[in-house]
Design a protein around this motif. Structure first.
Motif, mmCIF file in Angstrom:
data_model
loop_
_atom_site.group_PDB
_atom_site.id
_atom_site.type_symbol
_atom_site.label_atom_id
_atom_site.label_comp_id
_atom_site.label_asym_id
_atom_site.label_seq_id
_atom_site.Cartn_x
_atom_site.Cartn_y
_atom_site.Cartn_z
ATOM 1 N N THR A 1 -64.687 23.798 47.041
ATOM 2 C CA THR A 1 -64.878 24.043 48.472
ATOM 3 C C THR A 1 -65.462 22.826 49.185
ATOM 4 O O THR A 1 -65.816 22.921 50.352
ATOM 5 C CB THR A 1 -65.826 25.244 48.667
ATOM 6 N N ARG A 2 -65.564 21.713 48.458
ATOM 7 C CA ARG A 2 -66.241 20.561 49.044
ATOM 8 C C ARG A 2 -65.620 20.135 50.371
ATOM 9 O O ARG A 2 -66.324 19.919 51.357
ATOM 10 C CB ARG A 2 -66.235 19.388 48.062
ATOM 11 N N ALA A 3 -64.292 20.063 50.411
ATOM 12 C CA ALA A 3 -63.621 19.599 51.635
ATOM 13 C C ALA A 3 -63.876 20.568 52.793
ATOM 14 O O ALA A 3 -63.999 20.141 53.946
ATOM 15 C CB ALA A 3 -62.129 19.453 51.397
ATOM 16 N N LEU A 4 -63.978 21.865 52.480
ATOM 17 C CA LEU A 4 -64.273 22.836 53.541
ATOM 18 C C LEU A 4 -65.700 22.646 54.041
ATOM 19 O O LEU A 4 -65.970 22.691 55.243
ATOM 20 C CB LEU A 4 -64.116 24.263 53.013
ATOM 21 N N LEU A 5 -66.601 22.434 53.084
ATOM 22 C CA LEU A 5 -68.017 22.320 53.452
ATOM 23 C C LEU A 5 -68.300 21.050 54.259
ATOM 24 O O LEU A 5 -69.323 20.958 54.932
ATOM 25 C CB LEU A 5 -68.891 22.361 52.194
ATOM 26 N N GLN A 6 -67.382 20.109 54.199
ATOM 27 C CA GLN A 6 -67.567 18.879 54.983
ATOM 28 C C GLN A 6 -67.106 19.058 56.428
ATOM 29 O O GLN A 6 -67.209 18.148 57.232
ATOM 30 C CB GLN A 6 -66.797 17.731 54.334
ATOM 31 N N GLN A 7 -66.536 20.236 56.726
ATOM 32 C CA GLN A 7 -66.043 20.475 58.080
ATOM 33 C C GLN A 7 -66.823 21.622 58.720
ATOM 34 O O GLN A 7 -67.420 22.437 58.028
ATOM 35 C CB GLN A 7 -64.557 20.850 58.036
ATOM 36 N N GLN A 8 -66.767 21.678 60.037
ATOM 37 C CA GLN A 8 -67.343 22.820 60.741
ATOM 38 C C GLN A 8 -66.538 24.061 60.385
ATOM 39 O O GLN A 8 -65.307 23.978 60.278
ATOM 40 C CB GLN A 8 -67.241 22.591 62.267
ATOM 41 N N PRO A 9 -67.178 25.221 60.215
ATOM 42 C CA PRO A 9 -66.411 26.434 59.917
ATOM 43 C C PRO A 9 -65.366 26.689 60.994
ATOM 44 O O PRO A 9 -65.616 26.462 62.177
ATOM 45 C CB PRO A 9 -67.474 27.533 59.923
ATOM 46 N N LEU A 10 -64.225 27.137 60.563
ATOM 47 C CA LEU A 10 -63.135 27.408 61.496
ATOM 48 C C LEU A 10 -63.162 28.904 61.813
ATOM 49 O O LEU A 10 -63.007 29.731 60.909
ATOM 50 C CB LEU A 10 -61.809 27.015 60.825
ATOM 51 N N PRO A 11 -63.357 29.284 63.085
ATOM 52 C CA PRO A 11 -63.502 30.716 63.391
ATOM 53 C C PRO A 11 -62.244 31.525 63.093
ATOM 54 O O PRO A 11 -62.321 32.723 62.862
ATOM 55 C CB PRO A 11 -63.813 30.734 64.893
ATOM 56 N N ASN A 12 -61.089 30.870 63.110
ATOM 57 C CA ASN A 12 -59.837 31.609 62.869
ATOM 58 C C ASN A 12 -59.291 31.332 61.457
ATOM 59 O O ASN A 12 -58.089 31.205 61.267
ATOM 60 C CB ASN A 12 -58.785 31.266 63.922
ATOM 61 N N ALA A 13 -60.199 31.232 60.493
ATOM 62 C CA ALA A 13 -59.763 31.060 59.098
ATOM 63 C C ALA A 13 -60.548 32.008 58.199
ATOM 64 O O ALA A 13 -61.722 32.301 58.458
ATOM 65 C CB ALA A 13 -59.987 29.634 58.631
ATOM 66 N N VAL A 14 -59.897 32.478 57.176
ATOM 67 C CA VAL A 14 -60.559 33.317 56.174
ATOM 68 C C VAL A 14 -60.350 32.668 54.816
ATOM 69 O O VAL A 14 -59.219 32.331 54.447
ATOM 70 C CB VAL A 14 -59.943 34.736 56.135
#
Lengths: 335, 274
Positions: free
Chosen positions: A175-188
């Motif tokens: 999940t590293r690449a996700l954690l480097q970004q702001q959470p996306l409100p329209n993603a699960v």
């Protein structure tokens, strides 16, 4: 890990091709005209290849976005899936990919921009209605993310498309690449689970439950929406005890308020896929179990015996609804 | 069984000695055999290679049934810049004037470097591509890919000529010497093929009791497939349980046998150990 990379001649200069090749400087690079020459060829053995899979870098040219199968949905008006990759690094014995593909090599489509264009086109057609885009149908969305750069490429794109929802389906703690970004409100970020005994027996190469739970905690802490997927439900003796224990472990550990959705689905395979899988794994208990050809409009599909399937769905639904509100529960099966 | 296919006798000689193969008497081709190994001298050219492989497969099916053999094409080949004597496994086999290509399947790290291989009609002297040049491999693949899984078909070449040393320097002794120098690598490839073949054979193995049932009752073609499937399932779910007791052997016909097995499996528990 990767020692052979097949590369379509037309993508050799693509930036993602270059990036992936640079990651494996010692890999043998073999040029081909079309990935199908390797991937779709008759007379190869999926089980043997799975021991030494190669990467195939290619361009997806047609059917970049497809309608999701019926019943595969989380509300919203339109449901599509797209595959930036074919095949999965894990080796789950129930997975339909083993029966569907002739090859166990991993095809990575490097033309992300064409996918984005196709998604934009689809969104123009659907107007303001909510559309869902599922990415983990033909592969695990995150397992090879450090190689494919999928989330770094698509999360920013979906940030610009608020009427579109993205589901990343995974068993991976990458999940590293996700954690480097702001959470996306329209993603699960949807994690699939089976009880531990089943996971150990059937989900070869899948990281331990604790590892995946740690990944979910980090994502939840940062504000990402989480989905839980119990699809397919796998039968075993005392399945009630095993699923009850799994639900207890998960829901006692996760924050309920950032749970976006929970879904479950029955184990179903088209008969030709099942036959192929049985040929590949004749000694597999899962495929030797109480399965049968489905009736009631589902001819040609193999699944658990009707009553058994109904019992599993009923039990798991009831158990899940002890932990979650019905509004976030999305069972995916034939009523 | 592993089938080795070579084009000319000088390529065969060191292998025959090393693998202790015995000559078999056939009119069509020179065939040598040893323990789970056969070597066939097919002659020069892709047609010769294709017809030799088909002939050998036919012979094997007649004598041994239709089990999947492994195939290894061994020979000398040209390459633009690789040093003479270099041994290379083909990772892509194509023809000069055709789009037809084969990609041999690797199930483990190859025991030597790999290269593309182009099959030509006439000896190649310009070496335009970064590839091996031979005269048999495409015929070998055309034929063998009809009989065996692609993971069981490989082509191994030893560089005999390049930009700096042309084909005019090749003679019988030199060809023999080149193959002799790569016997260790060839052994490792054969070992790899043997291992892959064993894994495949495990997938294709018939279940216990199949032959016994077929001898005892008459099954139609469809019933035979069903019987095989039920016995495989039974073997997985009830590995230690004896089937051939009087209840079973006393069944009157194939239909009763299939029903008996189906019933036994329907009530069988599936347990995944914690």
């Amino acid at each position: 890990m990767t020692e052979i990379i097949y590369i379509e001649e037309q993508v050799i200069d693509e930036p993602l091709t270059q990036k992936i090749c640079a990651r494996y400087p010692r890999a043998t690079r073999i040029l081909c005209q079309h990935y199908g020459e390797i991937f779709n060829r008759k007379g190869q053995n999926f089980r043997l290849q799975k021991k030494y899979p190669a990467l195939i870098l290619a361009r997806k040219q047609r059917q970049l976005i497809l309608d999701a199968p019926p019943g595969y949905g989380l509300g919203g008006a339109y449901h599509y899936y797209f595959s930036h990759m074919l095949n999965c690094v894990y080796d789950c014995r129930y997975c339909f990919l083993q029966g569907m593909y002739r090859s166990a090599h991993y095809v990575i489509f490097v033309n992300h921009d064409d996918f984005k264009q196709a998604i934009s086109n689809r969104l123009r057609q659907t107007g303001n209605h909510t559309s869902w885009f599922y990415s983990g149908y033909d592969c695990d969305s995150l397992a090879l993310d450090p190689v494919t750069g999928f989330t770094s490429s698509f999360i920013p794109f979906f940030r610009q498309q608020p009427q579109a929802w993205l589901e990343l389906r995974t068993k991976s703690p990458h999940t590293r690449a996700l954690l480097q970004q702001q959470p996306l409100p329209n993603a699960v970020i949807a994690f699939s689970f089976t009880p531990e005994n089943i996971s150990r027996a059937l989900e070869h190469g899948v990281p331990a439950l604790e590892k995946r739970l740690r990944a979910i905690h980090k994502l939840q802490h940062q504000g990402w929406k989480i989905g839980l997927r119990f699809d397919p439900l796998i039968y075993c003796d005392d399945f009630r005890d095993h699923y009850r224990a799994l639900f207890k472990t998960l829901f006692s550990s996760l924050q309920g308020d950032s749970l976006h959705s929970v879904s479950l689905g029955s184990f179903r395979l088209p008969k030709p896929f099942f036959n192929t899988m049985q040929r590949l794994y004749p000694d597999e208990a899962l495929l030797a179990g109480p399965l049968q050809e489905q009736q009631n409009g589902q001819q040609g599909m193999i699944g658990y015996q009707h009553q058994l399937e109904a019992d599993m769905i009923e039990f798991c639904s009831e158990e899940l609804l002890r932990y979650i509100p019905e509004s976030i529960f999305f069972p995916c099966y034939d009523q | 069984m592993i089938n080795l296919i070579v084009a000319i006798p000088p390529e065969a000689k060191p292998l025959i000695r090393h693998l202790r193969l015995q000559k078999q008497t056939y009119r069509s081709f020179d065939l040598f055999s040893g323990k789970n190994l056969r070597l066939l001298v097919c002659g020069v050219g892709k047609l010769a290679a294709a017809s030799a492989c088909a002939w050998l497969q036919g012979l094997a099916e007649q004598n041994e049934g239709a089990s999947s053999a492994a195939w290894l094409n061994i020979g000398i080949a040209g390459h633009g810049y690789q040093p003479l004597g270099t041994g290379l496994l083909a990772h892509c086999v194509g023809e000069h004037n055709s789009n037809q290509r084969w990609y041999p399947g690797f199930t483990a790290r190859p025991p030597c470097p790999t290269s593309a291989l182009i099959t030509v009609e006439q000896p190649e002297t310009r070496y335009l591509d970064n590839a091996l040049y031979d005269m048999e491999a495409s015929g070998f693949y055309t034929s063998c890919s009809r009989f065996s899984s692609i993971e069981l078909i490989h082509s191994f070449k030893v560089v005999s000529d390049n930009h700096f040393s042309g084909i005019h320097n090749i003679n019988k002794n030199y060809a023999e010497e080149l193959i002799s120098s790569q016997l260790g690598t060839i052994d490792r490839i054969i070992e790899l093929l043997r291992h892959t073949q064993q894994q495949l054979a495990q997938q294709q193995q018939n279940p216990h009791y199949l032959n016994q049932c077929l001898q005892h009752w008459h099954f139609s073609h469809y019933q035979r497939q069903l019987l095989r499937q039920l016995l495989l399932r039974r073997q997985t779910l009830l590995p230690a349980q004896e089937l051939w007791h009087t209840d079973f052997s006393g069944l009157k016909n194939s239909r009763q046998v299939l029903e008996y097995l189906q019933q036994q499996l329907d009530t069988q528990r599936v347990v995944y150990e914690p």
